[in-house]
Design a protein around this motif. Structure first.
Motif, PDB file in Angstrom:
ATOM      1  N   GLN A  45       0.828  -1.192   0.000  1.00 53.38           N
ATOM      2  CA  GLN A  45       0.000   0.000   0.000  1.00 53.38           C
ATOM      3  C   GLN A  45       0.867   1.248   0.000  1.00 53.38           C
ATOM      4  O   GLN A  45       2.043   1.211   0.363  1.00 53.38           O
ATOM      5  CB  GLN A  45      -0.939   0.001   1.208  1.00 53.38           C
ATOM      6  N   ASP A  46       0.270   2.365  -0.429  1.00 51.65           N
ATOM      7  CA  ASP A  46       0.994   3.633  -0.481  1.00 51.65           C
ATOM      8  C   ASP A  46       0.018   4.779  -0.269  1.00 51.65           C
ATOM      9  O   ASP A  46      -1.126   4.734  -0.743  1.00 51.65           O
ATOM     10  CB  ASP A  46       1.701   3.797  -1.828  1.00 51.65           C
ATOM     11  N   PHE A  47       0.479   5.804   0.447  1.00 47.22           N
ATOM     12  CA  PHE A  47      -0.316   7.003   0.688  1.00 47.22           C
ATOM     13  C   PHE A  47       0.489   8.203   0.229  1.00 47.22           C
ATOM     14  O   PHE A  47       1.695   8.280   0.473  1.00 47.22           O
ATOM     15  CB  PHE A  47      -0.649   7.130   2.179  1.00 47.22           C
ATOM     16  N   SER A  48      -0.161   9.155  -0.453  1.00 52.38           N
ATOM     17  CA  SER A  48       0.552  10.352  -0.905  1.00 52.38           C
ATOM     18  C   SER A  48      -0.333  11.583  -0.772  1.00 52.38           C
ATOM     19  O   SER A  48      -1.565  11.500  -0.733  1.00 52.38           O
ATOM     20  CB  SER A  48       1.013  10.193  -2.363  1.00 52.38           C
ATOM     21  N   LEU A  49       0.349  12.724  -0.706  1.00 55.91           N
ATOM     22  CA  LEU A  49      -0.313  14.020  -0.634  1.00 55.91           C
ATOM     23  C   LEU A  49       0.304  14.922  -1.696  1.00 55.91           C
ATOM     24  O   LEU A  49       1.529  15.027  -1.795  1.00 55.91           O
ATOM     25  CB  LEU A  49      -0.128  14.637   0.756  1.00 55.91           C
ATOM     26  N   SER A  50      -0.555  15.552  -2.514  1.00 58.41           N
ATOM     27  CA  SER A  50      -0.084  16.427  -3.587  1.00 58.41           C
ATOM     28  C   SER A  50      -0.655  17.831  -3.434  1.00 58.41           C
ATOM     29  O   SER A  50      -1.764  18.013  -2.929  1.00 58.41           O
ATOM     30  CB  SER A  50      -0.509  15.887  -4.963  1.00 58.41           C
ATOM     31  N   GLU A  63      -8.298  30.572 -11.300  1.00 60.84           N
ATOM     32  CA  GLU A  63      -7.165  30.252 -10.425  1.00 60.84           C
ATOM     33  C   GLU A  63      -7.576  29.181  -9.422  1.00 60.84           C
ATOM     34  O   GLU A  63      -8.642  29.272  -8.802  1.00 60.84           O
ATOM     35  CB  GLU A  63      -6.697  31.504  -9.685  1.00 60.84           C
ATOM     36  N   GLN A  64      -6.699  28.169  -9.246  1.00 62.74           N
ATOM     37  CA  GLN A  64      -7.063  27.055  -8.368  1.00 62.74           C
ATOM     38  C   GLN A  64      -5.855  26.545  -7.582  1.00 62.74           C
ATOM     39  O   GLN A  64      -4.758  26.400  -8.126  1.00 62.74           O
ATOM     40  CB  GLN A  64      -7.636  25.891  -9.184  1.00 62.74           C
ATOM     41  N   HIS A  65      -6.090  26.267  -6.292  1.00 64.59           N
ATOM     42  CA  HIS A  65      -5.147  25.551  -5.440  1.00 64.59           C
ATOM     43  C   HIS A  65      -5.815  24.235  -5.066  1.00 64.59           C
ATOM     44  O   HIS A  65      -6.944  24.237  -4.564  1.00 64.59           O
ATOM     45  CB  HIS A  65      -4.845  26.339  -4.166  1.00 64.59           C
ATOM     46  N   THR A  66      -5.122  23.115  -5.274  1.00 62.34           N
ATOM     47  CA  THR A  66      -5.734  21.811  -5.010  1.00 62.34           C
ATOM     48  C   THR A  66      -4.835  20.933  -4.151  1.00 62.34           C
ATOM     49  O   THR A  66      -3.647  20.772  -4.448  1.00 62.34           O
ATOM     50  CB  THR A  66      -6.038  21.062  -6.325  1.00 62.34           C
ATOM     51  N   LEU A  67      -5.407  20.385  -3.093  1.00 64.47           N
ATOM     52  CA  LEU A  67      -4.754  19.351  -2.297  1.00 64.47           C
ATOM     53  C   LEU A  67      -5.385  18.018  -2.670  1.00 64.47           C
ATOM     54  O   LEU A  67      -6.614  17.897  -2.709  1.00 64.47           O
ATOM     55  CB  LEU A  67      -4.943  19.599  -0.805  1.00 64.47           C
ATOM     56  N   THR A  68      -4.555  17.026  -2.946  1.00 66.02           N
ATOM     57  CA  THR A  68      -5.047  15.707  -3.328  1.00 66.02           C
ATOM     58  C   THR A  68      -4.490  14.646  -2.389  1.00 66.02           C
ATOM     59  O   THR A  68      -3.272  14.520  -2.240  1.00 66.02           O
ATOM     60  CB  THR A  68      -4.649  15.357  -4.774  1.00 66.02           C
ATOM     61  N   PHE A  69      -5.385  13.924  -1.753  1.00 65.66           N
ATOM     62  CA  PHE A  69      -5.008  12.793  -0.904  1.00 65.66           C
ATOM     63  C   PHE A  69      -5.240  11.525  -1.715  1.00 65.66           C
ATOM     64  O   PHE A  69      -6.335  11.319  -2.259  1.00 65.66           O
ATOM     65  CB  PHE A  69      -5.867  12.763   0.357  1.00 65.66           C
ATOM     66  N   GLU A  70      -4.232  10.646  -1.784  1.00 68.05           N
ATOM     67  CA  GLU A  70      -4.336   9.420  -2.573  1.00 68.05           C
ATOM     68  C   GLU A  70      -3.921   8.201  -1.750  1.00 68.05           C
ATOM     69  O   GLU A  70      -2.981   8.262  -0.956  1.00 68.05           O
ATOM     70  CB  GLU A  70      -3.439   9.488  -3.814  1.00 68.05           C
ATOM     71  N   TYR A  71      -4.629   7.114  -1.978  1.00 69.73           N
ATOM     72  CA  TYR A  71      -4.270   5.838  -1.363  1.00 69.73           C
ATOM     73  C   TYR A  71      -4.395   4.763  -2.432  1.00 69.73           C
ATOM     74  O   TYR A  71      -5.388   4.707  -3.169  1.00 69.73           O
ATOM     75  CB  TYR A  71      -5.194   5.505  -0.190  1.00 69.73           C
ATOM     76  N   VAL A  72      -3.385   3.899  -2.514  1.00 68.74           N
ATOM     77  CA  VAL A  72      -3.412   2.817  -3.490  1.00 68.74           C
ATOM     78  C   VAL A  72      -2.876   1.563  -2.822  1.00 68.74           C
ATOM     79  O   VAL A  72      -1.976   1.628  -1.979  1.00 68.74           O
ATOM     80  CB  VAL A  72      -2.572   3.174  -4.740  1.00 68.74           C
ATOM     81  N   ALA A  73      -3.449   0.422  -3.177  1.00 68.05           N
ATOM     82  CA  ALA A  73      -3.020  -0.835  -2.558  1.00 68.05           C
ATOM     83  C   ALA A  73      -3.171  -1.990  -3.526  1.00 68.05           C
ATOM     84  O   ALA A  73      -4.102  -2.030  -4.340  1.00 68.05           O
ATOM     85  CB  ALA A  73      -3.830  -1.116  -1.289  1.00 68.05           C
ATOM     86  N   GLY A  74      -2.238  -2.932  -3.440  1.00 68.68           N
ATOM     87  CA  GLY A  74      -2.373  -4.196  -4.131  1.00 68.68           C
ATOM     88  C   GLY A  74      -3.085  -5.156  -3.199  1.00 68.68           C
ATOM     89  O   GLY A  74      -2.709  -5.299  -2.026  1.00 68.68           O
ATOM     90  N   LEU A  75      -4.123  -5.797  -3.698  1.00 66.32           N
ATOM     91  CA  LEU A  75      -4.947  -6.671  -2.868  1.00 66.32           C
ATOM     92  C   LEU A  75      -4.854  -8.118  -3.345  1.00 66.32           C
ATOM     93  O   LEU A  75      -4.432  -8.383  -4.473  1.00 66.32           O
ATOM     94  CB  LEU A  75      -6.399  -6.208  -2.903  1.00 66.32           C
TER      95      LEU A  75
END
Length: 270
Positions: A45-50, A63-75
């Motif tokens: 699994q992996d967690f990231s913030l962009s 004009e835009q500011h974006t925070l992206t939370f991501e989670y991905v996992a091999g199951l």
């Protein structure tokens, strides 16, 4: 609304890009998540913030500011990718935006314990996705997918979805093709990653919803690896977004809906 992120980018890290829709989407062995050899549900699994900053967007505030939370996992049965975008529109009366997706994919190879690879096709999958967020964007997607082994690519995936809106104001029903990819190039003591996705809605059930294409690659340098060591995953770079007939709204001289924006990108994998 088409998929904003693909499983690809986040997965790059795992080289397994089981979906972004990387399934098709947000993956990139920017990180190198390791799959465990046991039969546990979560194999890696992996967690990231962009953080993204861009200007000159169409339809939405420029004009835009974006925070992206991501989670991905091999199951044990495939993979899953989920993300949530929180977007701030400075100088605008429009409320902050929220958009997310949850995308599990089901692998033939994993479920049946059989290697069904044929030529460059390494796996056959059933891809599903749920889009949600501000406004009438709730959509369920499902369809076949394949993972491809292509020399020079960390991964390359093709996902074919049928889109079905889940509320009466969502008229985006139709067919969508979503390829996702990642390429990593060593540079000195670090690396450059080029990854991304394309969401192509090529057939629609409602004449008021236009066919559209969203091309969304990222080009980023692993600054963390260069200055903090082999395992660091701090990326800096740019994201390009080209979106014709954005949100299925026909572009015209009276109302421009074709997006073409380069955004600054900062991304950290935990």
């Amino acid at each position: 609304m088409t998929t904003r992120h693909s499983f690809a980018r986040a997965l790059t890290a795992a080289t397994l890009m089981a979906s972004p829709l990387c399934f098709a989407g947000d993956a990139a062995p920017e990180m190198k998540a390791e799959a465990s050899a046991d039969s546990s549900l979560i194999q890696w699994q992996d967690f990231s913030l962009s953080y993204l900053y861009g200007d000159n967007f169409k339809v939405d505030p420029e004009e835009q500011h974006t925070l992206t939370f991501e989670y991905v996992a091999g199951l044990s049965f495939g993979d899953v990718f989920t993300f949530l975008d929180l977007t701030y529109f400075p100088g605008s009366d429009e409320s902050d935006g929220l958009y997310g997706e949850v995308t599990p994919r089901f692998s033939y190879n994993k479920i049946f314990g059989d290697d069904l690879s044929v030529g460059p096709v390494s796996d056959f999958l059933l891809a599903t996705s749920l889009e949600y967020g501000s406004g009438p964007v709730e959509t369920f997607l499902a369809g076949p997918a394949i993972d491809l082994d292509i020399p020079g690519f960390d991964f390359f995936q093709l996902n074919l979805f049928y889109r079905a809106g889940l509320n009466s104001d969502n008229i985006s029903d139709g067919w969508q093709l979503t390829p996702t990819w990642s390429v990593t190039v060593p540079v000195g003591s670090s690396e450059i990653v080029f990854d991304g996705f394309i969401d192509w809605v090529f057939a629609t059930d409602d004449s008021n919803y236009e066919q559209n294409l969203h091309f969304n690659p990222q080009l980023k340098y692993n600054l963390g690896k260069a200055i903090m060591g082999e395992d660091a995953k701090l990326f800096v770079g740019v994201e390009y977004s080209y979106w014709s007939n954005k949100y299925g709204i026909k572009d015209s001289s009276d109302f421009r809906t074709d997006d073409s924006v380069v955004s600054f990108l900062l991304k950290y994998h935990f």
